[in-house]
Design a protein around this motif. Structure first.
Motif, PDB file in Angstrom:
ATOM      1  N   UNK A   1       0.968  -1.019  -0.062  1.00 55.12           N
ATOM      2  CA  UNK A   1       0.177  -0.041   0.007  1.00 55.12           C
ATOM      3  C   UNK A   1       0.757   1.355  -0.001  1.00 55.12           C
ATOM      4  N   UNK A   2       1.914   0.988   0.720  1.00 54.45           N
ATOM      5  CA  UNK A   2       3.055   2.339   0.678  1.00 54.45           C
ATOM      6  C   UNK A   2       3.506   2.685  -0.676  1.00 54.45           C
ATOM      7  N   UNK A   3       3.741   1.876  -1.495  1.00 52.33           N
ATOM      8  CA  UNK A   3       4.701   1.897  -2.485  1.00 52.33           C
ATOM      9  C   UNK A   3       3.575   1.615  -3.751  1.00 52.33           C
ATOM     10  N   UNK A   4       2.233   1.236  -3.220  1.00 54.21           N
ATOM     11  CA  UNK A   4       1.410   1.258  -4.484  1.00 54.21           C
ATOM     12  C   UNK A   4       1.620   0.204  -5.678  1.00 54.21           C
ATOM     13  N   UNK A   5       2.470  -0.835  -5.385  1.00 55.63           N
ATOM     14  CA  UNK A   5       2.788  -1.949  -6.223  1.00 55.63           C
ATOM     15  C   UNK A   5       2.314  -3.187  -5.545  1.00 55.63           C
ATOM     16  N   UNK A   6       2.073  -4.238  -6.633  1.00 57.01           N
ATOM     17  CA  UNK A   6       2.086  -5.401  -6.005  1.00 57.01           C
ATOM     18  C   UNK A   6       3.151  -6.184  -5.749  1.00 57.01           C
ATOM     19  N   UNK A   7       3.163  -7.190  -4.781  1.00 61.12           N
ATOM     20  CA  UNK A   7       4.309  -7.710  -4.150  1.00 61.12           C
ATOM     21  C   UNK A   7       4.135  -9.159  -4.284  1.00 61.12           C
ATOM     22  N   UNK A   8       5.135 -10.088  -4.852  1.00 59.62           N
ATOM     23  CA  UNK A   8       5.358 -11.361  -4.936  1.00 59.62           C
ATOM     24  C   UNK A   8       6.508 -11.636  -3.969  1.00 59.62           C
ATOM     25  N   UNK A   9       5.966 -12.438  -2.784  1.00 54.30           N
ATOM     26  CA  UNK A   9       6.832 -12.922  -1.686  1.00 54.30           C
ATOM     27  C   UNK A   9       6.971 -14.303  -1.838  1.00 54.30           C
ATOM     28  N   UNK A  10       8.044 -14.899  -2.107  1.00 52.04           N
ATOM     29  CA  UNK A  10       8.453 -16.379  -2.324  1.00 52.04           C
ATOM     30  C   UNK A  10       9.397 -16.792  -1.058  1.00 52.04           C
ATOM     31  N   UNK A  11       8.896 -17.838  -0.210  1.00 51.90           N
ATOM     32  CA  UNK A  11       9.564 -18.086   0.914  1.00 51.90           C
ATOM     33  C   UNK A  11       9.912 -19.534   0.693  1.00 51.90           C
ATOM     34  N   UNK A  12      11.017 -20.125   1.356  1.00 53.48           N
ATOM     35  CA  UNK A  12      11.480 -21.443   1.643  1.00 53.48           C
ATOM     36  C   UNK A  12      10.724 -22.273   2.472  1.00 53.48           C
ATOM     37  N   UNK A  13      10.584 -23.471   2.372  1.00 52.54           N
ATOM     38  CA  UNK A  13      10.229 -24.603   3.177  1.00 52.54           C
ATOM     39  C   UNK A  13      11.133 -25.476   3.821  1.00 52.54           C
ATOM     40  N   UNK A  14      10.713 -26.027   5.122  1.00 48.34           N
ATOM     41  CA  UNK A  14      11.679 -27.191   5.612  1.00 48.34           C
ATOM     42  C   UNK A  14      12.431 -26.724   6.780  1.00 48.34           C
ATOM     43  N   UNK A  15      13.146 -27.619   7.362  1.00 47.47           N
ATOM     44  CA  UNK A  15      14.093 -27.343   8.557  1.00 47.47           C
ATOM     45  C   UNK A  15      15.381 -27.551   8.475  1.00 47.47           C
TER      46      UNK A  15
END
Length: 543
Positions: free
Chosen positions: A194-208
């Motif tokens: 909302x602050x930069x008025x752009x969509x964000x794609x957030x890719x996070x890893x999985x696992x231990x």
């Protein structure tokens, strides 16, 4: 109308396995192209090395191996897909945390992470130089601004990418789980978008990975911060995001999202994932644990079975004079309920043999915790023997409340390779046990309802030497995670004697915790890499 398909590759790398991680990346891109028609595939932060690589970054051959990995990706990744992947890189004598972009066999550019976290479990300023410049990729009509994890938690990098012309922000992440962290991430994405008025794609890893566990939950929010797509937590997979260009702006279309789940479920999944990856990535055949008939070992057994399957879990009841009949009955019932290999090994002959050998040395002394600890140490010897013979890792079963105050025996119930509930307070042990039983029968109800006891002396209960667990845990949370002083905790409404007894035990038992097995971190501050206190010190609790 223009459109594109971006696929979030939520994967589980193995730290240090650069060739293996490279093949995982190549296969993920191929699958994303075939199954989802991907135009862009985004992989997590430092994916080629796994996160965190720690001092592996200092190995002289690291850059050589990474160059070979990038060359192989350039040769083998399918064509017509833009791949954005994280890796470290040594450039001009300094190491950087990088996001590289690959398209049709050519590496187009690299973005260097700007915000380097150096708090809690993070130690990135030890290794990495700080980036300063944005990178905006102009690819087939869309301008992608790259960010890496902590860059989103600060305002400047996102604004800088926007000013450089970015139309979509793409963030590569290796964001460890702790309780409440998933909700914190979504709030961050909402605020930053909302602050930069752009969509964000957030890719996070999985696992231990050792003490850390990563929950995934990769997500895309639109320019107003509204959640449009979210990958499942605790599952490896590929999640597509469809973008349409509407009125000059790239807009993510509604897709799959994950419903809210109970806090107990999220925490339980973290414990299962952490144990599963620790055992499997380390190459153990399975685990063995002492099953006492108490709540801690009962929960640990359920976690082990859910992580590895019953065929890879062995439980051993090791009774002594003070072991109640109901403990023996409950342990046997649970072992049958979960279908694990179960044995009973009485320790009376071992304890008596040790006491006979020590009789002269102990002459003239009164019976005390020494004899109690000896029982625990005999059990530890048996478990380690089984471990050596069968290749099974010993799973210890002490909870965070006990580890905090030293309510555990060195070279006894602390013997082992891993502790699934090391960072779980006792009150949460009960909550998790009750939740697990709502999924399927796993823990006998009597185990949950009984007053807790170490059963090392006649009629012993934990409350004989500790405040009740509701009070104890409330004090511990304030002292360990909140860094509150003893006096501040007292002012919050707690009994002075209880507070000083507890905080002195916490401080005094640092030497024990340094010798405890690792266990997955699930609170804001676990015992391990993000709580580093000197063992020998003259600090006095108080103000």
């Amino acid at each position: 109308m223009q459109d594109l398909t971006l696929v979030m590759a939520q994967l589980d790398p193995l730290v240090g396995d650069i060739p293996g991680n490279t093949e995982r990346a190549i296969e993920a891109v191929r699958e994303a192209r075939i199954e989802h028609g991907a135009d862009i595939v985004v992989l997590p932060e430092l994916f080629l090395t796994g996160y965190p690589p720690e001092d592996l970054l200092l190995r002289p051959s690291m850059e050589t191996r990474l160059r070979a990995a990038r060359t192989r990706m350039a040769e083998k990744v399918v064509r017509d897909v833009l791949v954005i992947v994280g890796y470290p890189g040594r450039r001009e004598g300094r190491i950087w945390n990088l996001a590289g972009a690959l398209y049709n066999g050519e590496w187009l550019g690299e973005y260097a992470k700007q915000a380097l976290p150096n708090y809690e479990v993070f130690d990135e300023q030890r290794y990495f130089a700080r980036g300063a410049e944005p990178l905006v990729l102009d690819h087939q009509g869309v301008k992608l601004g790259l960010l890496i994890c902590e860059d989103l938690w600060e305002e400047a990098p996102a604004r800088q990418a926007r000013q450089a012309g970015a139309e979509i922000l793409v963030s590569l992440n290796a964001s460890p789980f702790h309780q409440d962290k998933p909700a914190e991430r979504l709030r961050l994405l909402e605020e930053r978008a909302a602050a930069v008025e752009l969509p964000i794609v957030y890719v996070n890893q999985i696992g231990g990975q050792d003490e850390l566990v990563f929950d995934g939950g990769s997500a895309c929010v639109d320019a107003a911060g509204e959640l449009r797509v979210q990958a499942p937590h605790w599952a490896v997979g590929l999640m597509p995001v469809q973008f349409l260009k509407q009125q000059g702006a790239w807009v993510p279309q509604p897709g799959e999202t994950e419903p809210d789940v109970p806090a107990e479920e999220n925490l339980y999944c973290a414990l299962v994932t952490g144990l599963r990856d620790y055992v499997n990535k380390s190459g153990f055949e399975g685990v063995v644990l002492g099953l006492s008939g108490g709540i801690d070992s009962a929960l640990s057994l359920a976690i082990a079975v859910d992580a590895l399957g019953p065929q890879r879990v062995q439980a051993v009841m090791m009774p002594y004079h003070y072991t109640a009949d109901i403990s023996k009955e409950d342990a046997a019932e649970q072992a049958e309920m979960l279908g694990v290999h179960y044995e009973v090994m009485p320790i009376e002959p071992m304890v008596e043999a040790f006491m006979g050998t020590l009789a002269k040395a102990f002459e003239g002394t009164e019976r005390d915790t020494t004899e109690e600890n000896l029982q625990s140490r005999c059990r530890g010897v048996l478990l380690m023997a089984i471990s050596n013979k069968k290749g099974l890792m010993v799973l210890t079963t002490g909870n965070k409340s006990e580890m905090a105050v030293g309510y555990a025996t060195l070279y006894g119930d602390m013997v082992g390779g891993y502790n699934a509930i090391k960072d779980v307070y006792k009150t949460w042990v009960y909550r998790l046990a009750r939740w697990r039983n709502t999924q399927s029968p796993a823990i006998p109800e009597r185990v949950i309802e009984r007053p807790p006891s170490a059963e090392l002396a006649p009629d012993q209960q934990d409350s004989d030497s500790l405040p009740d667990y509701d009070t104890l845990d409330a004090i511990l949370v304030r002292y360990i995670e909140g860094d509150m002083s003893a006096e501040a905790i007292i002012e919050a409404g707690f009994d002075r004697d209880d507070v000083y007894r507890v905080v002195k035990l916490v401080d005094r038992c640092e030497y024990k915790r340094r010798q405890a097995p690792v266990g997955v971190r699930v609170t804001r501050r676990g015992f391990g890499r993000d709580r580093r206190y000197p063992i020998v010190n003259g600090w006095q609790p108080g103000e």
